[in-house]
Design a protein around this motif. Structure first.
Motif, PDB file in Angstrom:
ATOM      1  N   ASN A 130      79.532  33.234  53.811  1.00  0.00           N
ATOM      2  CA  ASN A 130      80.473  33.540  52.734  1.00  0.00           C
ATOM      3  C   ASN A 130      81.424  32.383  52.440  1.00  0.00           C
ATOM      4  O   ASN A 130      82.077  32.365  51.402  1.00  0.00           O
ATOM      5  N   ARG A 131      81.540  31.446  53.353  1.00  0.00           N
ATOM      6  CA  ARG A 131      82.452  30.314  53.154  1.00  0.00           C
ATOM      7  C   ARG A 131      81.727  28.976  53.132  1.00  0.00           C
ATOM      8  O   ARG A 131      82.165  28.045  52.450  1.00  0.00           O
TER       9      ARG A 131
ATOM     10  N   ASP B 147      89.656  24.038  44.315  1.00  0.00           N
ATOM     11  CA  ASP B 147      89.983  24.185  42.891  1.00  0.00           C
ATOM     12  C   ASP B 147      89.222  23.215  41.991  1.00  0.00           C
ATOM     13  O   ASP B 147      89.473  23.164  40.778  1.00  0.00           O
TER      14      ASP B 147
ATOM     15  N   SER C  49     100.686  23.542  57.337  1.00  0.00           N
ATOM     16  CA  SER C  49      99.369  23.351  56.723  1.00  0.00           C
ATOM     17  C   SER C  49      98.258  23.654  57.716  1.00  0.00           C
ATOM     18  O   SER C  49      97.178  24.083  57.341  1.00  0.00           O
TER      19      SER C  49
ATOM     20  N   LEU D 211      87.864  18.989  52.484  1.00  0.00           N
ATOM     21  CA  LEU D 211      87.641  20.312  53.059  1.00  0.00           C
ATOM     22  C   LEU D 211      86.825  21.115  52.060  1.00  0.00           C
ATOM     23  O   LEU D 211      87.280  21.383  50.950  1.00  0.00           O
ATOM     24  N   ALA D 212      85.612  21.456  52.453  1.00  0.00           N
ATOM     25  CA  ALA D 212      84.773  22.281  51.572  1.00  0.00           C
ATOM     26  C   ALA D 212      84.881  23.716  52.068  1.00  0.00           C
ATOM     27  O   ALA D 212      85.903  24.360  51.896  1.00  0.00           O
ATOM     28  N   GLY D 213      83.860  24.234  52.758  1.00  0.00           N
ATOM     29  CA  GLY D 213      83.954  25.588  53.299  1.00  0.00           C
ATOM     30  C   GLY D 213      84.710  25.627  54.618  1.00  0.00           C
ATOM     31  O   GLY D 213      85.230  26.656  55.029  1.00  0.00           O
ATOM     32  N   GLY D 214      84.714  24.506  55.305  1.00  0.00           N
ATOM     33  CA  GLY D 214      85.478  24.418  56.555  1.00  0.00           C
ATOM     34  C   GLY D 214      84.801  25.047  57.757  1.00  0.00           C
ATOM     35  O   GLY D 214      85.379  25.089  58.843  1.00  0.00           O
TER      36      GLY D 214
ATOM     37  N   LEU E 119      88.554  30.209  60.807  1.00  0.00           N
ATOM     38  CA  LEU E 119      87.943  29.058  60.148  1.00  0.00           C
ATOM     39  C   LEU E 119      88.450  28.908  58.720  1.00  0.00           C
ATOM     40  O   LEU E 119      87.813  28.294  57.883  1.00  0.00           O
TER      41      LEU E 119
ATOM     42  N   TYR F 221      98.130  18.747  53.786  1.00  0.00           N
ATOM     43  CA  TYR F 221      97.143  19.539  53.042  1.00  0.00           C
ATOM     44  C   TYR F 221      97.321  19.280  51.555  1.00  0.00           C
ATOM     45  O   TYR F 221      98.406  19.460  51.002  1.00  0.00           O
ATOM     46  N   LEU F 222      96.253  18.829  50.924  1.00  0.00           N
ATOM     47  CA  LEU F 222      96.290  18.565  49.488  1.00  0.00           C
ATOM     48  C   LEU F 222      95.255  19.427  48.799  1.00  0.00           C
ATOM     49  O   LEU F 222      94.193  19.689  49.344  1.00  0.00           O
ATOM     50  N   ARG F 223      95.599  19.842  47.589  1.00  0.00           N
ATOM     51  CA  ARG F 223      94.677  20.717  46.878  1.00  0.00           C
ATOM     52  C   ARG F 223      94.533  20.224  45.449  1.00  0.00           C
ATOM     53  O   ARG F 223      95.207  20.730  44.525  1.00  0.00           O
TER      54      ARG F 223
ATOM     55  N   ARG G  47      78.641  28.060  47.657  1.00  0.00           N
ATOM     56  CA  ARG G  47      78.570  28.692  48.976  1.00  0.00           C
ATOM     57  C   ARG G  47      77.184  29.263  49.211  1.00  0.00           C
ATOM     58  O   ARG G  47      76.470  29.632  48.278  1.00  0.00           O
TER      59      ARG G  47
ATOM     60  N   ASP H  11      91.561  19.793  50.065  1.00  0.00           N
ATOM     61  CA  ASP H  11      90.844  21.046  49.837  1.00  0.00           C
ATOM     62  C   ASP H  11      90.213  21.006  48.435  1.00  0.00           C
ATOM     63  O   ASP H  11      90.918  20.873  47.437  1.00  0.00           O
TER      64      ASP H  11
END
Lengths: 792, 158, 272
Positions: free
Chosen positions: C108-109, C56, B22, C31-34, B64, C8-10, C77, C53
């Protein structure tokens, strides 16, 4: 030295042409091969636990938990490696009195700078190695850190190496003439300034890295090395890892920038090699950006008190300076950390007629990252001091900075001669370069515009520098002092059966276009099309022995060796051709891949000649022994260095409300002797100028009082980016050096050496209506504002 | 919940599925798992731009973004730009202008340049300088890169 | 410089995201754009056990105009803001600021919600929210809260956001004909964090002025806002109320001075 005229002016010559690099396509398609791009079977990864303190005793290291962590293969402390790696000491005998203590790849008992490697963890991935580093427990007893150079020699300052009694690493005095008398003479104005130059570092975009592979069956170490001097590293690995020199192979494929950073002995790289030897498998270490900031060599970090004396007519009567520099806790091995100071003592004021000169240099130890030779070595400082003082003096006596230079610069017809410090100078063109500079920049027009702008509260300034640059060093640079660093380079040229040339050279490619100019020289001198030359560099196993690419020596020394080798092969091939064609060699030439008559009429394609030699030797007389390969070596004799010169100018605007400085344009006129490829040389100059601007305006390794580097990220250590950089106009004067047939001098460091002085002078010119001036680099907004405030 | 994540994505026109840690970032995934070593790692904190790749049409810092986040994404690297011809004009211009020396920044520089050109950017030197100001180049001094991008834009216009 | 390990979860929707956040009780980080979180993790200064994350979560996307305000989903964004006709027409201050925020690849992120949740005092977005009198919509186990930007930021990287809460959107009053906006940031290099920056909105004679890059959070100074319309020089004296940052890039005095210059220039742009 002269050579046959056909080398430079025959129809299919390549020397002097702006040919694009043949290897650009590879890099543009993502097909480069940098160290981290290489993966070997059974490869494992190194990560380092580094000292969090600038100075501390290591009282205990507990690796038990880390050893059990997932993926961990091995863990080594400083003591674990002492039986396997001999320590090294960065001194050279010609830098008399220089001292340094033995250094180990991993700290043994005492850590002496923040970032010094203490424990190495080897694991199956870098991430797992870093995880395990967090589980290693090190007990430190913090010691007082020596951070400030200006108090490093005080009696109550702790001594980093107690056996030395104080923190002095080296000192030197240079005296010519009688400076005190010259300054005391009537009608002489003496200008006195204190210059401060911050610490910089190279910030190569590809960080340092190494992949070391050990084969116990052959007792052979292969090192994939991102650096500039493969043969030097071969000796170092062999010496300190107890291997026969011939059993160490060092390969430099693509190198992502170096600038003098990747030419030293770094503990983490030596430890990686030791781990490979002990584990008998490939170990990779790639420095991350934090590691780069706290372990890559730093440079500059000088405080210089300097004076210049001028008559009211503008004649310089002398320069007096006192340089104090801090180099970290050790002198870097094997090139030492005294060279930058030494260059400053040798070079300050070197472009000018100067009878009286006095310079004192002191190099002190401190608990910061080691300092050593980074692009320009001493030049930006020497030039900024001399030309900063000169412009200041010109202002004081009301003289134009160009006029004062023309008055004091050595005459172009006065060579050979020596500088005040006894440096041998020849083939320089200061006056011509300055004239050309003022022509291309429209100096008069800029001055008129400046006057207009000032009425509107716009503070623009024009600054100059006239400079020398040390290039093409002879054995007097390192070899004389006992360093195993080659000062000569070799080139091999081989004619293959298909009529193409395979050439190999001991100089290296870090993006300068080394391989391109080697091909140009070989193709042009020998007589084949450029695309029929294949170049090999960067491998101790397959190239001739030599120094590599540093100190602006690649083109001048390696290029000359290539020229000599290509000429030798041409002579050998024509001797064969003469027999085959039943004529004499002096009636033949080689052009466009064929033996021809002197007028170019085709006689024998090279492929036919080569195939006859290689496949059908029976057709040749028995007493003919064709040699279709030639090797030549070249070193500079008669001169310790081949100096180049240049003149540069900066046009800047200072925002007096914010202290921000905008560089509007930059001009550089450079005399690097014969220009082999203008496209490449111009880009070397431009890139160098931008690095110089970085040093002048942005870059500084900031430290806390206890020796912590405060800005060890790319967000905080500011390098020049595209938006703020000016367009840079480059022009050339070509005064070939007489020390070689090729006539090329170095060009790679000129921009970095000259730009800071020009920027400094331009800023001070802009600030002059405010009676303000600044003498510290980088010239940050805050420092500019302080300078303006101080004048109020 | 797992410290490994299954991902499916498209890279340079090819479907890829993988199980990745991950924490693995996108550029390490591309370089180490897919052997696409053309993208480079320069700082791992999003400043230098060497790892810039194209994700669903946008230039993105490969250091990133997690490989896990790239699930279902369409990614183009410098190798893909060469293979599909998208970088042909830039390659020629960069070569002619010598807009690269060591080549380490080049993959990111091409991705950013392409973003500018495809976004309708004009041959305005200041605008180009601003646009590529997130991509660090220690070698060139940037001028030749600006020249090369201008060349591509001007040639496309004529 | 590799991030420490994490789960990591989505989540597929907002409810799932909130449930995960609650379940991990402070050990999970959204976690948004990170673009800020990832560097902190790579440096190992952030080491969350779990990353959630939000990519979605459809509820966090979209830009809508509802009467007199504009609602911007937290996962919007920067690049989307820069191209959105509603933003360009009704929240022009954001459009003015966007070119100054980092670089294309980051824009862009990077997301608006991520920036606000992080509360980097040098970032532009918190100051924009202050100047625009925005409200930040937050959802947690205890339901939805609408928090005035003025009350949202506490200190360096610290907000009133509870550990089980997510920013879902920001709500910004639509610009009116009587409003004008100014923006200035002073950076040595394009796209860098500012040495000092300011976002200004003026409604008739009333000012909202938010500084960034100068203190522990984006800040307004009431006395300065009240007086700036009459006498800029005098108003700038109220900058004394800010506890200015003192670091390697600039000391507090320099920052104060630069904040004054930034404001002066922003105001000049508004009147020119």
């Amino acid at each position: 030295m002269t050579g046959p005229a056909h080398i430079f002016d025959k129809p299919n010559r390549y020397i002097g042409k702006s040919s694009p690099r043949a290897d650009a396509a590879r890099l543009l398609q993502g097909r480069g091969k940098f160290v981290d791009d290489v993966t070997l079977p059974r490869m494992v990864h190194a990560a380092f636990l580094r000292s969090p303190f600038a100075h501390a005793t290591i009282t205990a290291i507990d690796t038990a938990e880390a050893k059990d962590a997932p993926g961990v293969i091995a863990i080594y402390t400083g003591h674990d490696l002492t039986d396997h790696v001999t320590p090294y000491v960065g001194v050279l005998t010609h830098l008399k009195g220089l001292r340094s203590a033995p250094q180990h790849p991993l700290a043994v008992d005492v850590a002496r700078w923040q970032g010094e490697p203490v424990v190495m963890v080897i694991a199956t991935s870098r991430a797992l190695a870093e995880d395990a580093c967090e589980l290693v427990e090190v007990d430190y007893e913090e010691l007082p850190a020596v951070v400030d150079t200006e108090t490093a020699l005080d009696a109550d300052t702790p001594v980093i190496h107690p056996e030395f009694g104080n923190n002095l690493a080296w000192e030197r005095d240079v005296v010519a003439g009688d400076i005190d008398a010259a300054f005391a003479a009537s009608g002489v104005q003496v200008i006195d300034r204190e210059f401060r130059f911050g610490r910089h570092t190279g910030v190569t975009l590809e960080s340092r890295g190494t992949l070391c592979d050990f084969d116990p069956s052959e007792n052979e170490l292969t090192v994939y090395y991102s650096g500039q001097a493969p043969h030097m590293m071969q000796v170092i690995f062999a010496t300190h890892l107890d291997l026969p020199e011939e059993n160490v192979r060092v390969i430099s494929n693509d190198v992502g920038g170096s600038f003098g950073i990747k030419i030293h002995t770094y503990g983490d790289e030596i430890a990686t090699a030791a781990a490979a030897k002990l584990l008998k498998r490939p170990v990779k270490f790639i420095a991350d950006r934090f590691e780069s900031f706290v372990t890559d060599i730093h440079a500059r970090d000088h405080v210089i008190k300097a004076r210049i004396g001028v008559t009211n007519d503008g004649d310089i009567v002398g320069i007096d300076l006192d340089d104090l520099t801090g180099v970290g806790p050790f002198s870097m091995y094997p090139r030492t950390s005294a060279i930058e100071c030494n260059q400053i003592l040798n070079l300050t004021g070197a472009p000018y007629n100067l009878d009286n000169y006095r310079a004192k240099g002191r190099v002190v130890f401190q608990n910061k990252t080691l300092m050593c030779q980074y692009r320009g070595v001493g030049h930006p400082i020497a030039m900024a001091v001399a030309d900063g003082l000169l412009d200041d003096a010109a202002r004081a006596i009301g003289m134009d900075p160009v006029a004062v230079r023309h008055l004091n610069l050595m005459a172009d017809d006065s060579y050979p001669r020596a500088s005040a410090t006894g440096m041998k100078l020849d083939d320089l063109s200061h006056q011509k370069a300055l004239t050309k500079l003022t022509d291309i920049m429209d100096y008069k027009g800029l001055r008129e515009k400046q006057t207009e702008d000032r009425k509107n509260g716009i503070y623009r300034g024009i600054g100059f520098v006239s400079m020398v640059e040390v290039t093409n060093p002879s054995p007097m640079f390192y070899g004389v002092g006992g360093a195993s660093i080659a000062s000569q380079d070799g080139a091999t040229v081989r004619l293959d059966a298909g009529g193409a040339l395979h050439v190999a050279s001991s100089i290296t490619e870090q993006g300068q276009g080394t391989n391109a100019i080697l091909a140009q020289i070989a193709a042009g001198v020998f007589g084949v099309a450029l695309n029929r030359v294949k170049v090999t560099t960067g491998d101790t196993k397959t190239t001739p022995y030599g120094g590599g690419t540093w100190a602006s020596r690649g083109a001048g020394i390696g290029g000359e060796a290539m020229l000599q080798a290509a000429q030798a092969l041409k002579d050998q091939v024509l001797a064969v051709a003469a027999v085959m064609l039943q004529t004499s060699a002096d009636k033949l030439d080689i052009q466009d891949g064929a033996v021809t008559d002197p007028d170019g009429t085709l006689r024998l394609p090279l492929a036919d000649l080569a195939r006859t030699v290689y496949y059908r030797g029976n057709e040749l007389p028995n007493d003919l022994n064709p040699e279709l390969i030639a090797t030549r070596h070249y070193r500079v004799t008669d001169f310790p260095f081949v100096f180049t010169n240049g003149a540069m100018a900066a046009h800047v605007e200072v925002d007096t409300a914010t202290g921000f400085i905008k560089v509007l344009h930059f001009w550089a006129v450079e005399d690097c002797g014969r220009v082999i490829n203008p496209l490449l040389v111009d880009e070397q100059i431009r890139g160098g100028v931008v690095q110089g601007i970085g040093g002048a305006l942005y870059e500084e390794c900031q430290y806390s009082e206890d020796g912590q580097m405060l800005n060890a990220t790319m967000a905080d250590y500011m390098v020049p980016m595209a938006s703020e950089m000016p367009d840079i106009t480059v022009a050339h004067i070509e005064t070939p050096t007489k020390t070689s047939v090729l006539g090329a001098k170095g060009a790679g460091e000129a921009g970095t050496g000259g730009a800071p002085a020009a920027i400094l002078n331009a800023v001070n010119d802009a600030l002059s209506p405010l009676n303000a001036s600044i003498w510290q680099m980088p010239m940050t907004p805050e420092r500019v504002l302080n300078a303006i405030d101080a004048a109020k | 919940m797992s410290r490994f994540v299954d991902i499916k994505l498209r890279v340079n026109g090819e479907d890829v599925s993988a199980t990745v840690p991950s924490r693995l970032n996108l550029v390490d995934f591309l370089r180490n798992d897919l052997c696409l070593t053309g993208s480079h790692v320069g700082c791992e904190h999003g400043v230098c731009g060497a790892c810039t790749v194209i994700v669903d049409g946008d230039s993105v810092r490969g250091c990133l973004m997690l490989a896990a986040q790239a699930n279902r994404a369409d990614i183009t690297t410098i190798e893909g730009l060469a293979d599909n011809g998208q970088s042909d004009a830039l390659q020629a211009a960069f070569t002619n202008r010598n807009a690269l020396q060591c080549g380490f920044c080049t993959p990111g520089m091409l991705a950013s340049a392409l973003g500018y050109i495809d976004g309708g950017g004009t041959a305005d030197r200041d605008a180009i300088r601003k646009h590529i100001s997130g991509n660090y180049c220690r070698c060139t001094g940037y001028q030749s890169i600006v020249d090369a991008i201008c060349d591509v834009i001007e040639e496309a216009r004529t | 410089m590799k991030a420490p390990d994490f789960d990591y979860l989505r989540p597929a929707n907002l409810d799932a995201a909130l449930a995960m956040l609650a379940e991990h009780d402070g050990n999970a980080v959204p976690l948004a754009g990170g673009q800020s979180l990832m560097p902190m993790m790579n440096f190992r200064v952030a080491a969350p056990e779990v990353l959630i994350d939000l990519a979605d979560v459809a509820e966090l996307r979209g830009i809508t105009r509802n009467g007199d305000h504009v609602r911007i989903g937290a996962m919007t964004r920067y690049v989307q803001l820069s191209k959105d006709p509603i933003i360009l027409a009704d929240v022009p201050l954001i459009g003015m600021a966007l070119p100054h925020i980092a670089h294309d690849a980051i824009r862009n992120r990077g997301t608006i919600g991520g920036s606000l949740a992080l509360a980097d005092p040098a970032a532009e977005m918190p100051a924009l929210m202050l100047a625009l009198d925005a409200a930040i919509e937050v959802v947690g186990a205890n339901g939805t809260r609408l928090i005035k930007a003025d009350n949202f930021f506490l200190s360096y990287f610290e907000t009133v956001l509870e550990k089980d809460e997510l920013i879902t959107a920001v709500v910004i009053p639509t610009a009116s004909n009587t409003q004008s906006f100014g923006f200035c940031e002073l950076t040595q290099r394009h796209g860098d964090y500012a040495l000092a920056g300011v976002a200004v909105s003026r409604t008739d004679a009333k000012y909202r002025i938010a500084f960034f890059g100068v203190a522990d959070r984006a800040v307004r100074v009431a006395a300065l806002e009240d007086t700036v319309g009459d006498d800029l020089e005098k108003a700038l004296a109220h900058l004394d109320e800010i506890e200015f940052t003192d670091d390697g890039k600039a000391n507090a005095a320099t920052r104060q001075r630069l904040a004054g210059v930034a404001l002066t220039r922003a105001l000049e742009e508004m009147t020119s």
